[in-house]
Design an enzyme around this catalytic site. Structure first.
Site, PDB file in Angstrom:
ATOM      1  N   ARG A 119       0.988  -1.290  -0.057  1.00  9.64           N
ATOM      2  CA  ARG A 119       0.053   0.025   0.018  1.00  9.64           C
ATOM      3  C   ARG A 119       0.954   1.244  -0.057  1.00  9.64           C
ATOM      4  NH1 ARG A 119      -0.834   4.770   2.559  1.00  9.64           N
ATOM      5  NH2 ARG A 119      -0.667   3.836   4.557  1.00  9.64           N
ATOM      6  N   GLU A 132      -4.050  10.343  10.797  1.00  5.56           N
ATOM      7  CA  GLU A 132      -3.189  10.912   9.404  1.00  5.56           C
ATOM      8  C   GLU A 132      -2.736  12.323  10.069  1.00  5.56           C
ATOM      9  OE1 GLU A 132      -4.923  12.194   5.813  1.00  5.56           O
ATOM     10  OE2 GLU A 132      -2.876  12.047   4.751  1.00  5.56           O
TER      11      GLU A 132
HETATM   12  C1  ACO Z   1      -1.250   8.548   4.641  1.00  7.46           C
HETATM   13  C2  ACO Z   1      -1.447   8.439   3.368  1.00  7.46           C
HETATM   14  O1  ACO Z   1      -0.480   7.990   2.830  1.00  7.46           O
HETATM   15  S1  ACO Z   1      -3.115   8.022   2.823  1.00  7.46           S
HETATM   16  C3  ACO Z   1      -3.015   7.235   1.415  1.00  7.46           C
HETATM   17  C4  ACO Z   1      -4.347   7.537   0.980  1.00  7.46           C
HETATM   18  N1  ACO Z   1      -4.254   6.670  -0.315  1.00  7.46           N
HETATM   19  C5  ACO Z   1      -4.545   7.369  -1.501  1.00  7.46           C
HETATM   20  O2  ACO Z   1      -4.648   8.660  -1.751  1.00  7.46           O
HETATM   21  C6  ACO Z   1      -4.786   6.217  -2.514  1.00  7.46           C
HETATM   22  C7  ACO Z   1      -4.738   6.922  -4.051  1.00  7.46           C
HETATM   23  N2  ACO Z   1      -5.798   7.747  -4.100  1.00  7.46           N
HETATM   24  C8  ACO Z   1      -6.880   7.809  -5.011  1.00  7.46           C
HETATM   25  O3  ACO Z   1      -6.747   6.518  -5.675  1.00  7.46           O
HETATM   26  C9  ACO Z   1      -7.910   8.558  -5.240  1.00  7.46           C
HETATM   27  O4  ACO Z   1      -7.118   9.796  -4.398  1.00  7.46           O
HETATM   28  C10 ACO Z   1      -9.094   8.412  -4.129  1.00  7.46           C
HETATM   29  C11 ACO Z   1      -9.853   7.244  -4.990  1.00  7.46           C
HETATM   30  C12 ACO Z   1      -8.898   8.011  -2.771  1.00  7.46           C
HETATM   31  C13 ACO Z   1     -10.231   9.584  -4.441  1.00  7.46           C
HETATM   32  O5  ACO Z   1     -10.214  10.015  -5.607  1.00  7.46           O
HETATM   33  P1  ACO Z   1     -11.072  11.393  -5.999  1.00  7.46           P
HETATM   34  O6  ACO Z   1     -12.593  10.996  -5.664  1.00  7.46           O
HETATM   35  O7  ACO Z   1     -10.799  11.535  -7.453  1.00  7.46           O
HETATM   36  O8  ACO Z   1     -10.544  12.216  -5.196  1.00  7.46           O
HETATM   37  P2  ACO Z   1      -9.246  13.127  -4.963  1.00  7.46           P
HETATM   38  O9  ACO Z   1      -8.184  12.351  -5.101  1.00  7.46           O
HETATM   39  O10 ACO Z   1      -9.225  14.597  -6.100  1.00  7.46           O
HETATM   40  O11 ACO Z   1      -9.526  14.071  -3.514  1.00  7.46           O
HETATM   41  C14 ACO Z   1      -9.462  13.334  -2.425  1.00  7.46           C
HETATM   42  C15 ACO Z   1     -10.781  13.508  -1.688  1.00  7.46           C
HETATM   43  O12 ACO Z   1     -10.725  12.911  -0.563  1.00  7.46           O
HETATM   44  C16 ACO Z   1     -10.981  13.566   0.474  1.00  7.46           C
HETATM   45  N3  ACO Z   1     -10.333  13.165   1.567  1.00  7.46           N
HETATM   46  C17 ACO Z   1      -9.066  13.118   2.273  1.00  7.46           C
HETATM   47  N4  ACO Z   1      -8.736  12.387   3.046  1.00  7.46           N
HETATM   48  C18 ACO Z   1     -10.147  11.888   3.529  1.00  7.46           C
HETATM   49  C19 ACO Z   1     -10.307  10.927   4.366  1.00  7.46           C
HETATM   50  N5  ACO Z   1      -9.399  10.688   5.474  1.00  7.46           N
HETATM   51  N6  ACO Z   1     -11.555  10.288   4.476  1.00  7.46           N
HETATM   52  C20 ACO Z   1     -12.530  10.935   3.596  1.00  7.46           C
HETATM   53  N7  ACO Z   1     -12.308  11.733   2.608  1.00  7.46           N
HETATM   54  C21 ACO Z   1     -10.897  12.216   2.531  1.00  7.46           C
HETATM   55  C22 ACO Z   1     -10.558  15.080   0.213  1.00  7.46           C
HETATM   56  O13 ACO Z   1     -11.230  15.966   0.998  1.00  7.46           O
HETATM   57  C23 ACO Z   1     -10.949  14.987  -1.087  1.00  7.46           C
HETATM   58  O14 ACO Z   1     -12.333  15.235  -1.281  1.00  7.46           O
HETATM   59  P3  ACO Z   1     -13.187  16.655  -2.211  1.00  7.46           P
HETATM   60  O15 ACO Z   1     -12.878  16.316  -3.601  1.00  7.46           O
HETATM   61  O16 ACO Z   1     -14.558  16.549  -1.674  1.00  7.46           O
HETATM   62  O17 ACO Z   1     -12.417  17.661  -1.449  1.00  7.46           O
END
Ligand code: ACO
Length: 521
Positions: free
Chosen positions: A15, A145
Site C-alpha cells: 500500500r 493522519e
Molecule cells: C497517509 C497516506 O499515505 S494516505 C494514502 C491514501 N491513499 C490514496 O490516496 C490512494 C490513492 N488515491 C486515489 O486513488 C484517489 O485519491 C481516491 C480514489 C482515494 C479518491 O479519488 P477522488 O474521488 O478523485 O478524489 P481526489 O483524489 O481528487 O481528492 C481526495 C478527496 O478525498 C477527501 N479526503 C481526504 N482524506 C480523506 C479521508 N481521510 N476520508 C475521507 N475523505 C478524505 C478529500 O477531501 C477530497 O475530497 P473533495 O474532492 O470532496 O475535496
C-alpha cells in the site's frame, strides 16, 4: 524504558510502498509478495491497498483475500479506507477483505483545510463508518493522519480524537509521522504521552524517512510503548519512503529485548523480489540488503578476518541469507585475494600470488572492476604473460566502428627498438587490426601465422561489465594458443595477438620460454 513484550510488524509495501513515484505492482505480483511476507518472512500483518483506487487494485486485493482465506490469514490482510460511508467499506466487502485501516485526520490542520469539517462532524462520521464496517463483519484499525503535526500544533484536538476512539470498537490506533518530520526525542515524548494516557489502547507507529530518521524513530516508539510498527521492504514509499523492513528488523533484534516473529534469513529474498517487481534498484550501500554491505574491500580488514574475524560486527550476513565477500581492487592485499582463491578452491605459490595481486592492483588503478569470477582468468593471464618476453608491443591504436562505414584501425607497433604505424579497414575491428598488423609485418618482410580458431568467454553470471577472455589458436606450421583478457572483446583479442607475436619471435630466436607455448597439432 524497555518493554519485554511482543511487537507486531505491519508491512505496508503493497500500500504505502506502492505510493513510491513510478511504482505499480500487478495483481499477480502483489499476491507473490503477500505470500512471501506472510508465509516465509512471517510478518504479523500486511496492508495491501487503498480502497477505491482502481479496478486493477480491486482484482489484486481479491487475489490476496482469496488466498488468505484458504490459509487462515484473512485477519492479517488490511486495506486502507476513507471516512466515506459506505464507499470504502463496500469496496472492502467486494474485495473480500476483513480489516479496514480507517484514515482519519490526526491534526486539526488537515481536518479543517482538507475535509473542511469540525471535530464534532468528523467524530460523528468516523463513528458511522466504524458501525457500518462492524455491521459488515469488518474489523477496524484507525490511522490518525498527520498525527505528528497534530501533537506539535493541535495537541488538544489530537488527544481528544484518541480519547474518542478509545471508546469505539477499534482494534488499534495507528500513529503516523505522515510527513516524516519527527525527531527521536519527540517520538519518545509523544508516544510516551499517548501510551501512558491510554494504557488499554494498542498503538502502532508508522514512520516516514524524510530526515533519514525513520529507523531511529521506530526504536524510540518501541521503547515508549507502541505494540506495533509499520515497514516497507527496501524502504519503499512516497517521497523518501517508509521505515525499511530490513533495517528495523535488524535494529529491533540487536538493540532491544523485543522478540520478533520475522524470519531474518528470508529478508534478502523478498528484498530482491520487490526490487525486481518495483523496478527500483537497491542502492549498493543500503544496510542489510545492498550489494556491498557485506563486502570487505581493504586488505587490512581481510587480514584481520583471516586471523580472528576482527572486522565482523553483529550484522552477520548469514543471518539475512547472504555471504561475506572480499572485494578485489587496488585496496586488496594478498589476504583479500587469498579469501577469494579459497572460495574458488585455487592454490597459488607465494610468487604467483604476488604477481596476481600486482595485476589486480594495476587493474584497480585503471578503474576496472574485478570480481571473484574474473579471478581464474586473471591468474591464467598473469601466469602466461609472465613467461613471455616482450620484444614486440602494441604501443597505440585508434579504432572506429560506425553505421554505414567500414571499421578502421590505426595501429602503432614497437618492434624491438623501432616504431611502425599502419592504417587498415576490414570486416570488423579485429579484422582491421590484423590487416594493419599485416602491413607492418610485410614491410618487415615477415609473415603472420594463420588464425585457425577464435573463442570468447566471460565469467559465469552474464554481466556486461565482466572481463572477456579471448583465446586464439594460431598455425605457423606448429600450433600455439594465446589468451587475452580485457573488459573489451577487441582489446582482449589484440592482447592475445601481441602475445602470439612475442612467442613466435622467441621460438624463432631459439628461446626455450617460447617453446613452452607450443601445442601438439
Ligand atoms: C497517509 C497516506 O499515505 S494516505 C494514502 C491514501 N491513499 C490514496 O490516496 C490512494 C490513492 N488515491 C486515489 O486513488 C484517489 O485519491 C481516491 C480514489 C482515494 C479518491 O479519488 P477522488 O474521488 O478523485 O478524489 P481526489 O483524489 O481528487 O481528492 C481526495 C478527496 O478525498 C477527501 N479526503 C481526504 N482524506 C480523506 C479521508 N481521510 N476520508 C475521507 N475523505 C478524505 C478529500 O477531501 C477530497 O475530497 P473533495 O474532492 O470532496 O475535496
Amino acid at each position: 524504558m524497555r518493554f519485554d513484550k511482543k511487537i507486531e510488524i505491519m508491512d505496508t509495501t503493497l500500500r504505502d510502498g506502492e505510493q513510491t513515484s513510478g511504482v505499480s505492482f500487478l495483481p499477480s505480483e502483489k499476491l507473490q509478495i503477500a505470500k512471501l511476507l506472510l508465509e516465509e518472512l512471517k510478518v504479523d500483518r500486511i496492508e495491501v491497498a487503498s480502497a477505491r483506487v482502481s479496478e486493477g487494485e480491486l482484482e489484486g486485493v481479491k487475489k490476496i483475500t482469496h488466498w488468505a482465506a484458504e490459509r487462515g490469514y484473512l485477519d492479517k490482510v488490511e486495506v486502507l479506507g476513507f471516512v466515506d460511508t459506505p464507499a470504502s467499506v463496500d469496496w472492502l466487502t467486494e474485495a473480500g477483505a476483513k480489516v479496514l485501516n480507517l484514515l482519519t485526520k490526526g491534526s486539526l490542520n488537515h481536518l479543517t483545510h482538507q475535509l473542511k469539517k469540525t471535530p464534532e462532524q468528523h467524530f460523528a462520521d468516523i463513528q458511522k463508518c466504524i458501525a457500518y464496517a462492524n455491521e459488515k463483519g469488518i474489523a477496524v484499525n484507525v490511522y490518525l493522519e498527520d498525527w505528528s503535526s497534530g501533537m506539535r500544533h493541535s495537541r488538544d484536538y489530537t488527544l481528544e480524537l484518541i480519547a474518542f476512539l478509545a471508546e469505539q470498537n477499534v482494534e488499534r490506533i495507528m500513529l503516523p509521522d505522515t510527513l516524516g518530520l519527527l525527531k527521536p526525542a519527540e517520538v519518545a515524548e509523544f508516544v510516551g504521552l499517548v501510551s501512558s494516557s491510554f494504557p488499554k489502547v494498542r498503538f502502532d507507529f508508522h514512520a516516514h524517512n524524510d530526515y533519514d530518521l525513520s529507523v531511529a524513530n521506530v526504536l524510540e516508539a518501541i521503547n515508549h510503548g507502541v505494540s506495533g510498527v509499520h515497514s516497507t521492504v527496501n524502504g519503499l514509499g512516497e517521497r523518501a519512503g517508509n521505515a525499511p523492513l530490513e533495517s528495523i528488523v535488524a535494529t529491533i533484534t540487536d538493540f532491544t529485548d523485543v522478540k520478533l516473529n520475522v524470519q531474518e534469513n528470508k529478508i534478502y529474498r523478498i528484498s530482491k523480489l520487490v526490487e525486481q517487481f518495483s523496478g527500483l534498484h537497491i542502492p549498493s550501500n543500503k544496510p542489510v540488503v545492498g550489494e556491498n554491505v557485506f563486502t570487505q574491500t581493504a586488505g587490512i580488514h581481510a587480514d584481520g578476518d583471516n586471523k580472528k574475524n576482527l572486522y565482523f560486527n553483529d550484522l552477520l550476513p548469514e543471518r539475512f541469507g547472504r555471504t561475506r565477500k572480499y572485494a578485489l581492487g587496488k585496496t586488496s592485499g594478498k589476504a583479500n585475494i587469498l579469501k577469494n582463491l579459497l572460495e574458488l578452491g585455487i592454490e597459488l605459490e607465494p610468487e604467483e600470488l604476488s604477481k596476481v595481486t600486482q595485476k589486480i592492483i594495476e587493474l584497480g588503478d585503471r578503474k576496472e572492476r574485478v570480481t571473484t569470477e574474473d579471478l581464474p582468468y586473471i591468474i591464467s593471464d598473469v601466469l602466461q604473460n609472465n613467461s613471455i618476453k616482450k620484444d614486440i608491443s602494441i604501443e597505440g591504436y585508434h579504432m572506429t566502428h560506425s553505421k554505414g562505414l567500414k571499421p578502421t584501425v590505426q595501429l602503432k607497433l614497437k618492434f624491438y627498438d623501432q616504431f611502425y604505424e599502419a592504417h587498415a579497414s576490414g570486416n570488423g575491428q579485429f579484422d582491421s587490426f590484423m590487416l594493419a598488423l599485416q602491413k607492418i609485418y610485410k614491410s618487415l618482410d615477415k609473415k603472420l601465422p594463420k588464425l585457425t580458431d577464435f573463442s570468447v568467454s566471460i565469467p559465469p553470471g552474464g554481466k556486461t561489465d565482466a572481463f572477456v577472455e579471448t583465446v586464439i589458436t594460431w598455425d605457423f606450421g606448429r600450433i600455439i594458443k594465446t589468451k587475452g583478457l580485457d573488459s573489451d572483446q577487441t582489446v582482449a583479442a589484440m592482447m592475445a595477438t601481441e602475445k602470439m607475436l612475442n612467442i613466435i619471435e622467441q621460438i624463432n630466436s631459439g628461446n626455450r620460454a617460447g617453446q613452452e607455448h607450443l601445442t601438439k597439432a
